[in-house]
Design a protein around this motif. Structure first.
Motif, PDB file in Angstrom:
ATOM      1  N   LEU A 108       0.837  -1.223  -0.018  1.00 18.86           N
ATOM      2  CA  LEU A 108       0.063   0.185   0.049  1.00 18.86           C
ATOM      3  C   LEU A 108       1.037   1.179   0.141  1.00 18.86           C
ATOM      4  O   LEU A 108       0.713   2.061  -0.614  1.00 18.86           O
ATOM      5  CB  LEU A 108      -0.917   0.034   1.246  1.00 18.86           C
ATOM      6  CG  LEU A 108      -2.067  -1.106   1.130  1.00 18.86           C
ATOM      7  CD1 LEU A 108      -2.697  -1.254   2.459  1.00 18.86           C
ATOM      8  CD2 LEU A 108      -3.083  -0.370   0.161  1.00 18.86           C
ATOM      9  N   LYS A 109       1.900   1.522   0.898  1.00 22.55           N
ATOM     10  CA  LYS A 109       2.837   2.369   1.017  1.00 22.55           C
ATOM     11  C   LYS A 109       3.571   2.582  -0.342  1.00 22.55           C
ATOM     12  O   LYS A 109       3.903   3.855  -0.830  1.00 22.55           O
ATOM     13  CB  LYS A 109       3.843   2.133   2.006  1.00 22.55           C
ATOM     14  CG  LYS A 109       3.014   2.294   3.503  1.00 22.55           C
ATOM     15  CD  LYS A 109       4.046   2.237   4.641  1.00 22.55           C
ATOM     16  CE  LYS A 109       3.562   2.445   5.987  1.00 22.55           C
ATOM     17  NZ  LYS A 109       4.311   2.074   6.901  1.00 22.55           N
ATOM     18  N   ASP A 114      -4.137  -1.306  -4.924  1.00 24.15           N
ATOM     19  CA  ASP A 114      -5.233   0.017  -4.747  1.00 24.15           C
ATOM     20  C   ASP A 114      -6.650  -1.000  -4.216  1.00 24.15           C
ATOM     21  O   ASP A 114      -6.919  -1.748  -4.608  1.00 24.15           O
ATOM     22  CB  ASP A 114      -5.305   0.395  -6.125  1.00 24.15           C
ATOM     23  CG  ASP A 114      -6.598   1.516  -6.084  1.00 24.15           C
ATOM     24  OD1 ASP A 114      -7.051   1.983  -4.967  1.00 24.15           O
ATOM     25  OD2 ASP A 114      -6.969   1.928  -7.141  1.00 24.15           O
ATOM     26  N   TYR A 144      -7.055   2.667   4.141  1.00 25.05           N
ATOM     27  CA  TYR A 144      -6.942   2.419   2.999  1.00 25.05           C
ATOM     28  C   TYR A 144      -7.860   1.964   2.279  1.00 25.05           C
ATOM     29  O   TYR A 144      -8.461   2.443   1.040  1.00 25.05           O
ATOM     30  CB  TYR A 144      -5.728   1.641   2.741  1.00 25.05           C
ATOM     31  CG  TYR A 144      -4.469   2.247   2.629  1.00 25.05           C
ATOM     32  CD1 TYR A 144      -3.825   2.953   1.476  1.00 25.05           C
ATOM     33  CD2 TYR A 144      -3.612   2.273   3.621  1.00 25.05           C
ATOM     34  CE1 TYR A 144      -2.560   3.915   1.775  1.00 25.05           C
ATOM     35  CE2 TYR A 144      -2.250   2.918   3.820  1.00 25.05           C
ATOM     36  CZ  TYR A 144      -1.765   3.596   2.988  1.00 25.05           C
ATOM     37  OH  TYR A 144      -0.438   4.019   2.883  1.00 25.05           O
TER      38      TYR A 144
END
Length: 232
Positions: A108-109, A114, A144
């Protein structure tokens, strides 16, 4: 499965208190597979597991359950080549992503996954993830998945940090509690020894020295613990 699947199919959030071996993967996997839009080239569900062994096992079970549905399931976990995982994610975006907290957060980072189209998040073995120090990572991952419509949480025990996740990220969750059947073998004598954490290894060694077994199985709760026992 009998209690959880109807609730999951209705789109409800569910907190399931159940031991390993009670059919949880099918309980959350079948509703997820039924809800997947095969025309949507995006991650639509994520399953978070505490260890890579459980992540791989869950991915394999979901692949088996979804074979007729042609659902694409991918697994990501620490200790494996992240570059290869990134290439695989880009080449064929999975509908369902299974992973360990640290590696999911890493992706994610990096922006290599997505979660905007994720409809369902599953937290499996949540108390194990708490014991392993992953609660903050889980909360970060859930942030997220801001468009998530359904969260399913499974845990053998319900300590306060787990309940707080339910309160913070779930909407009026249904509670399902399953008591695991006790399975014992008639021809096996079973014993236990009360011991402090620091004493366990020495006691095990003394038992092996005294009993002198030709063959023995030693189980550890985590991969790290198994590595420690092997080195010892």
């Amino acid at each position: 499965q009998e209690q959880t699947i109807p609730l999951a199919l209705q789109g409800k959030d569910v907190i399931g208190q159940a031991q390993t071996g009670t059919g949880k993967t099918a309980a959350f996997g079948l509703p997820i597979l039924q809800s997947i839009d095969k025309n949507e080239k995006a991650i639509q569900a994520i399953i978070i597991e505490p260890t890579r062994e459980l992540a791989i096992q869950t991915q394999e079970e979901l692949f088996r359950l979804g074979r007729d549905e042609h659902a694409h399931v991918q697994v990501v976990y620490g200790g494996a080549d992240i570059g290869r995982q990134i290439r695989s994610l880009k080449h064929n975006v999975p509908s369902i992503l299974v992973g360990t907290p640290g590696r999911l957060l890493d992706h994610l980072k990096r922006g290599t996954i997505d979660l905007d189209k994720v409809n369902t998040v599953v937290l499996d073995e949540a108390d194990e993830m708490l014991d392993m120090g992953f609660i903050q990572d889980i909360e970060s991952i859930l942030k997220y998945a801001k468009n998530c419509k359904q969260t399913l949480l499974f845990s053998a025990t319900m300590p306060k940090p787990i309940l707080r996740i339910g309160e913070k990220f779930m909407k009026d969750p249904a509670i399902v509690q399953i008591k695991a059947k006790e399975l014992t073998a008639d021809l096996i004598d079973q014993y236990f020894v009360r011991a402090k954490e620091s004493e366990k290894f020495d006691i095990m060694c003394r038992l092996i020295d005294v009993q002198g077994p030709d063959l023995a199985l030693v189980f550890g709760r985590t991969k790290r613990r198994v590595d420690e026992l092997t080195r010892g």
